[in-house]
Design a protein around this motif. Structure first.
Motif, PDB file in Angstrom:
ATOM      1  N   ASP A   1       0.677  -1.282   0.095  1.00  0.00           N
ATOM      2  CA  ASP A   1       0.041  -0.104  -0.072  1.00  0.00           C
ATOM      3  C   ASP A   1       0.765   1.338   0.004  1.00  0.00           C
ATOM      4  O   ASP A   1       0.627   2.405  -0.807  1.00  0.00           O
ATOM      5  CB  ASP A   1      -0.856   0.059   1.088  1.00  0.00           C
ATOM      6  CG  ASP A   1      -2.060  -1.157   0.975  1.00  0.00           C
ATOM      7  OD1 ASP A   1      -2.681  -1.268  -0.123  1.00  0.00           O
ATOM      8  OD2 ASP A   1      -2.405  -1.581   1.907  1.00  0.00           O
TER       9      ASP A   1
ATOM     10  N   GLN B   1      -1.741  -0.814   6.905  1.00  0.00           N
ATOM     11  CA  GLN B   1      -2.471  -1.625   6.301  1.00  0.00           C
ATOM     12  C   GLN B   1      -2.060  -3.058   6.599  1.00  0.00           C
ATOM     13  O   GLN B   1      -0.748  -3.176   6.989  1.00  0.00           O
ATOM     14  CB  GLN B   1      -2.458  -1.136   4.818  1.00  0.00           C
ATOM     15  CG  GLN B   1      -3.161   0.212   4.658  1.00  0.00           C
ATOM     16  CD  GLN B   1      -4.832  -0.217   4.915  1.00  0.00           C
ATOM     17  OE1 GLN B   1      -5.452  -0.888   4.359  1.00  0.00           O
ATOM     18  NE2 GLN B   1      -5.085   0.978   5.697  1.00  0.00           N
TER      19      GLN B   1
ATOM     20  N   HIS C   1      -1.324  -5.366   4.038  1.00  0.00           N
ATOM     21  CA  HIS C   1      -0.935  -5.988   2.732  1.00  0.00           C
ATOM     22  C   HIS C   1       0.815  -5.704   2.898  1.00  0.00           C
ATOM     23  O   HIS C   1       1.371  -5.244   1.994  1.00  0.00           O
ATOM     24  CB  HIS C   1      -1.473  -5.160   1.691  1.00  0.00           C
ATOM     25  CG  HIS C   1      -2.749  -4.880   1.739  1.00  0.00           C
ATOM     26  ND1 HIS C   1      -3.524  -3.820   1.866  1.00  0.00           N
ATOM     27  CD2 HIS C   1      -3.724  -6.096   1.501  1.00  0.00           C
ATOM     28  CE1 HIS C   1      -4.964  -4.149   1.625  1.00  0.00           C
ATOM     29  NE2 HIS C   1      -5.046  -5.561   1.608  1.00  0.00           N
TER      30      HIS C   1
END
Length: 113
Positions: free
Chosen positions: A75, A94, A96
């Motif tokens: 991200d 995040q 990810h």
């Protein structure tokens, strides 16, 4: 305890490599062990004491280098430290994050004589 089978493989690889190089014995085995690898360095050392007897690595020193967890956040595009698997990015929050270091177990190098 999976560390026993891991150390059996490490000693086997070290001894085979020493034999192929024409060495009489293994002097030092250096391992990289990631902090997120679920491998206990103390258990590796304990198992190593039993596994190395009677091999070319019988007198070899085992040196363990701990490798910190690290990942790439998809991200925010940053390389970030990881304290746990599947953790959030410490920069953007995040989840990810693709792990890039910290889960390995590998022989870094050997010293033989």
């Amino acid at each position: 305890m999976h560390e026993m089978s891991l150390m059996e493989s490490v000693v086997e690889i070290a001894c085979e490599t020493a034999e192929k190089a024409g060495a009489a014995k293994v002097k030092v085995i250096r391992l990289d062990v990631g902090v997120l690898s679920h491998v206990d360095p103390d258990a590796l050392l304990f198992c190593y004491e039993a596994i190395r007897r009677g091999s070319l690595a019988e007198e070899a020193e085992l040196r363990i280098n701990r490798v910190a967890g690290e990942g790439w956040c998809l991200d925010c595009g940053k390389t970030v430290p990881l304290a746990e698997r599947f953790g959030a990015c410490p920069e953007c929050g995040q989840y990810h994050v693709q792990m890039t270091a910290g889960d390995e177990l590998k022989i870094r190098d050997l010293e033989v004589i």
